[in-house]
Design a protein around this motif. Structure first.
Motif, PDB file in Angstrom:
ATOM      1  N   GLN A  39      24.929 -56.056 -12.641  1.00 50.49           N
ATOM      2  CA  GLN A  39      24.781 -57.407 -12.086  1.00 50.49           C
ATOM      3  C   GLN A  39      24.109 -57.370 -10.719  1.00 50.49           C
ATOM      4  N   TYR A  40      24.456 -56.373  -9.898  1.00 45.23           N
ATOM      5  CA  TYR A  40      23.862 -56.248  -8.567  1.00 45.23           C
ATOM      6  C   TYR A  40      22.353 -56.023  -8.683  1.00 45.23           C
ATOM      7  N   MET A  41      21.936 -55.142  -9.601  1.00 43.94           N
ATOM      8  CA  MET A  41      20.515 -54.850  -9.761  1.00 43.94           C
ATOM      9  C   MET A  41      19.762 -56.074 -10.279  1.00 43.94           C
ATOM     10  N   ALA A  42      20.422 -56.890 -11.122  1.00 47.47           N
ATOM     11  CA  ALA A  42      19.773 -58.112 -11.614  1.00 47.47           C
ATOM     12  C   ALA A  42      19.465 -59.055 -10.456  1.00 47.47           C
ATOM     13  N   TYR A  43      20.385 -59.164  -9.504  1.00 46.49           N
ATOM     14  CA  TYR A  43      20.151 -60.029  -8.343  1.00 46.49           C
ATOM     15  C   TYR A  43      19.044 -59.457  -7.457  1.00 46.49           C
ATOM     16  N   ILE A  44      19.031 -58.131  -7.273  1.00 46.91           N
ATOM     17  CA  ILE A  44      18.001 -57.504  -6.446  1.00 46.91           C
ATOM     18  C   ILE A  44      16.623 -57.735  -7.066  1.00 46.91           C
ATOM     19  N   HIS A  45      16.522 -57.575  -8.394  1.00 52.46           N
ATOM     20  CA  HIS A  45      15.238 -57.796  -9.058  1.00 52.46           C
ATOM     21  C   HIS A  45      14.793 -59.254  -8.917  1.00 52.46           C
ATOM     22  N   ALA A  46      15.744 -60.186  -8.992  1.00 52.89           N
ATOM     23  CA  ALA A  46      15.397 -61.602  -8.825  1.00 52.89           C
ATOM     24  C   ALA A  46      14.891 -61.863  -7.410  1.00 52.89           C
ATOM     25  N   MET A  47      15.516 -61.224  -6.426  1.00 53.85           N
ATOM     26  CA  MET A  47      15.062 -61.375  -5.032  1.00 53.85           C
ATOM     27  C   MET A  47      13.658 -60.805  -4.869  1.00 53.85           C
ATOM     28  N   GLN A  48      13.394 -59.671  -5.521  1.00 57.90           N
ATOM     29  CA  GLN A  48      12.068 -59.080  -5.419  1.00 57.90           C
ATOM     30  C   GLN A  48      11.024 -59.923  -6.139  1.00 57.90           C
ATOM     31  N   GLU A  49      11.416 -60.580  -7.245  1.00 57.95           N
ATOM     32  CA  GLU A  49      10.482 -61.473  -7.927  1.00 57.95           C
ATOM     33  C   GLU A  49      10.036 -62.605  -7.005  1.00 57.95           C
ATOM     34  N   LEU A  50      10.958 -63.059  -6.152  1.00 57.83           N
ATOM     35  CA  LEU A  50      10.627 -64.119  -5.199  1.00 57.83           C
ATOM     36  C   LEU A  50       9.906 -63.586  -3.968  1.00 57.83           C
ATOM     37  N   GLN A  51       9.750 -62.249  -3.894  1.00 53.91           N
ATOM     38  CA  GLN A  51       9.150 -61.591  -2.746  1.00 53.91           C
ATOM     39  C   GLN A  51       9.901 -61.936  -1.467  1.00 53.91           C
ATOM     40  N   LEU A  52      11.238 -61.980  -1.587  1.00 56.64           N
ATOM     41  CA  LEU A  52      12.054 -62.171  -0.399  1.00 56.64           C
ATOM     42  C   LEU A  52      12.044 -60.898   0.433  1.00 56.64           C
ATOM     43  N   ASP A  53      12.360 -61.036   1.714  1.00 56.65           N
ATOM     44  CA  ASP A  53      12.451 -59.865   2.582  1.00 56.65           C
ATOM     45  C   ASP A  53      13.775 -59.164   2.310  1.00 56.65           C
ATOM     46  N   VAL A  54      13.791 -58.317   1.289  1.00 58.65           N
ATOM     47  CA  VAL A  54      15.007 -57.606   0.924  1.00 58.65           C
ATOM     48  C   VAL A  54      15.240 -56.499   1.944  1.00 58.65           C
ATOM     49  N   ALA A  55      16.304 -56.630   2.718  1.00 59.51           N
ATOM     50  CA  ALA A  55      16.591 -55.643   3.753  1.00 59.51           C
ATOM     51  C   ALA A  55      16.914 -54.296   3.119  1.00 59.51           C
ATOM     52  N   SER A  56      16.677 -53.244   3.905  1.00 58.23           N
ATOM     53  CA  SER A  56      16.894 -51.889   3.398  1.00 58.23           C
ATOM     54  C   SER A  56      18.350 -51.663   3.032  1.00 58.23           C
ATOM     55  N   GLU A  57      19.284 -52.396   3.693  1.00 62.78           N
ATOM     56  CA  GLU A  57      20.700 -52.191   3.400  1.00 62.78           C
ATOM     57  C   GLU A  57      21.034 -52.591   1.961  1.00 62.78           C
ATOM     58  N   TYR A  58      20.310 -53.568   1.400  1.00 55.25           N
ATOM     59  CA  TYR A  58      20.519 -53.932  -0.004  1.00 55.25           C
ATOM     60  C   TYR A  58      20.111 -52.788  -0.914  1.00 55.25           C
ATOM     61  N   LEU A  59      18.976 -52.146  -0.581  1.00 55.84           N
ATOM     62  CA  LEU A  59      18.484 -51.046  -1.400  1.00 55.84           C
ATOM     63  C   LEU A  59      19.378 -49.816  -1.262  1.00 55.84           C
ATOM     64  N   VAL A  60      19.923 -49.597  -0.049  1.00 56.43           N
ATOM     65  CA  VAL A  60      20.848 -48.478   0.151  1.00 56.43           C
ATOM     66  C   VAL A  60      22.101 -48.680  -0.698  1.00 56.43           C
ATOM     67  N   MET A  61      22.605 -49.916  -0.730  1.00 54.39           N
ATOM     68  CA  MET A  61      23.790 -50.197  -1.540  1.00 54.39           C
ATOM     69  C   MET A  61      23.467 -50.015  -3.024  1.00 54.39           C
ATOM     70  N   ALA A  62      22.263 -50.405  -3.441  1.00 53.76           N
ATOM     71  CA  ALA A  62      21.871 -50.210  -4.836  1.00 53.76           C
ATOM     72  C   ALA A  62      21.869 -48.734  -5.194  1.00 53.76           C
ATOM     73  N   ALA A  63      21.328 -47.901  -4.289  1.00 57.88           N
ATOM     74  CA  ALA A  63      21.319 -46.462  -4.539  1.00 57.88           C
ATOM     75  C   ALA A  63      22.734 -45.903  -4.574  1.00 57.88           C
ATOM     76  N   THR A  64      23.599 -46.419  -3.692  1.00 55.06           N
ATOM     77  CA  THR A  64      24.989 -45.969  -3.665  1.00 55.06           C
ATOM     78  C   THR A  64      25.704 -46.306  -4.964  1.00 55.06           C
ATOM     79  N   LEU A  65      25.480 -47.515  -5.479  1.00 58.54           N
ATOM     80  CA  LEU A  65      26.112 -47.920  -6.739  1.00 58.54           C
ATOM     81  C   LEU A  65      25.629 -47.062  -7.905  1.00 58.54           C
ATOM     82  N   ILE A  66      24.330 -46.774  -7.912  1.00 58.11           N
ATOM     83  CA  ILE A  66      23.794 -45.944  -8.997  1.00 58.11           C
ATOM     84  C   ILE A  66      24.372 -44.537  -8.931  1.00 58.11           C
ATOM     85  N   GLU A  67      24.473 -43.998  -7.713  1.00 65.80           N
ATOM     86  CA  GLU A  67      25.076 -42.667  -7.555  1.00 65.80           C
ATOM     87  C   GLU A  67      26.543 -42.681  -7.989  1.00 65.80           C
TER      88      GLU A  67
END
Length: 243
Positions: A39-67
């Motif tokens: 669910q978290y990755m679905a929201y991140i992809h939606a934010m990227q589709e909108l070309q929002l300024d996705v802060a690095s902390e969102y991507l760090v959390m995504a990597a943490t969840l995947i790990e």
């Protein structure tokens, strides 16, 4: 067409995780990592589709969840000491759980302080009026819709459009200003009837989808439209303010 947008409503990855936990009624002490990661990755992809300024902390959390998800898939084993004492492995979710609990405490405290501020401000103004007489008899109470709910609806819309997209197509690009799309939405809603969120996206062109979504966010910000939802996971409905 390029849109670089930053929304103040996004308060960080922990805020998004808390939203998902509340939305899907997940036990914060027993987080299903696979589900929350998806669910978290679905929201991140939606934010990227909108070309929002996705802060690095969102991507760090995504990597943490995947790990964390990868660790949960590995076979568990316990270390053995000389005295045959078994030491269980540390749950990889423990640190995240503690962070979420602490963040939730501070968020609830901030909410209480904000409510007290609002109550204090009411001391110098007219007390709120009872508007129950104007409410429709038997009408279900609409849930509060926030940016995360809108983003979730967009993620569903993008998945639908992807499945319905023809294998071969030729699209003539036509740039539409956000202001023009806002006027079109207000005109569509002039009848006063509620309109389903998805009915405002009759086309498959990505640029037009993004423009319409940003126009809706701007109209919400200007308090010109109201977005309603009658229950969790139900469709969103749009209507003009005051109708």
């Amino acid at each position: 067409m390029h849109y670089h947008v930053k929304l103040d409503q996004f308060e960080g990855p922990l805020d998004l995780l808390l939203h998902l936990i509340h939305r899907y009624e997940i036990d914060i002490y027993d987080i299903p990592v696979a589900q929350i990661t998806e669910q978290y990755m679905a929201y991140i992809h939606a934010m990227q589709e909108l070309q929002l300024d996705v802060a690095s902390e969102y991507l760090v959390m995504a990597a943490t969840l995947i790990e964390m998800k990868s660790k949960m898939l590995l076979p568990k084993h316990e270390d053995t000491l000389e005295d045959d004492i078994f030491i269980p492995e540390e749950d990889p979710r423990e640190q995240l759980m503690q962070q979420l609990i602490e963040y939730k405490k501070f968020k609830e405290a901030a909410k209480q302080l904000r409510e007290r501020e609002e109550e204090r401000a009411l001391l110098f103004t007219k007390p709120p009026s009872d508007l129950t007489a104007y409410a429709k008899n038997g009408a279900p109470l609409a849930l509060d819709v926030d940016v995360y709910d809108m983003l979730g609806a967009l993620a569903k819309l993008l998945r639908r459009k992807k499945l319905q997209k023809p294998l071969h197509t030729k699209v003539a690009r036509q740039e539409i200003p956000i202001g023009q799309r806002m006027e079109e939405i207000i005109y569509i809603l002039k009848s006063g009837e509620r309109m389903n969120f998805y009915d405002l996206f009759p086309y498959d062109d990505r640029e037009q989808i993004v423009v319409t979504f940003l126009a809706l966010l701007e109209l919400m910000k200007r308090n010109e439209i109201i977005v309603e939802q009658e229950s969790n996971f139900a469709d969103l409905y749009i209507r003009r303010k005051g109708d």
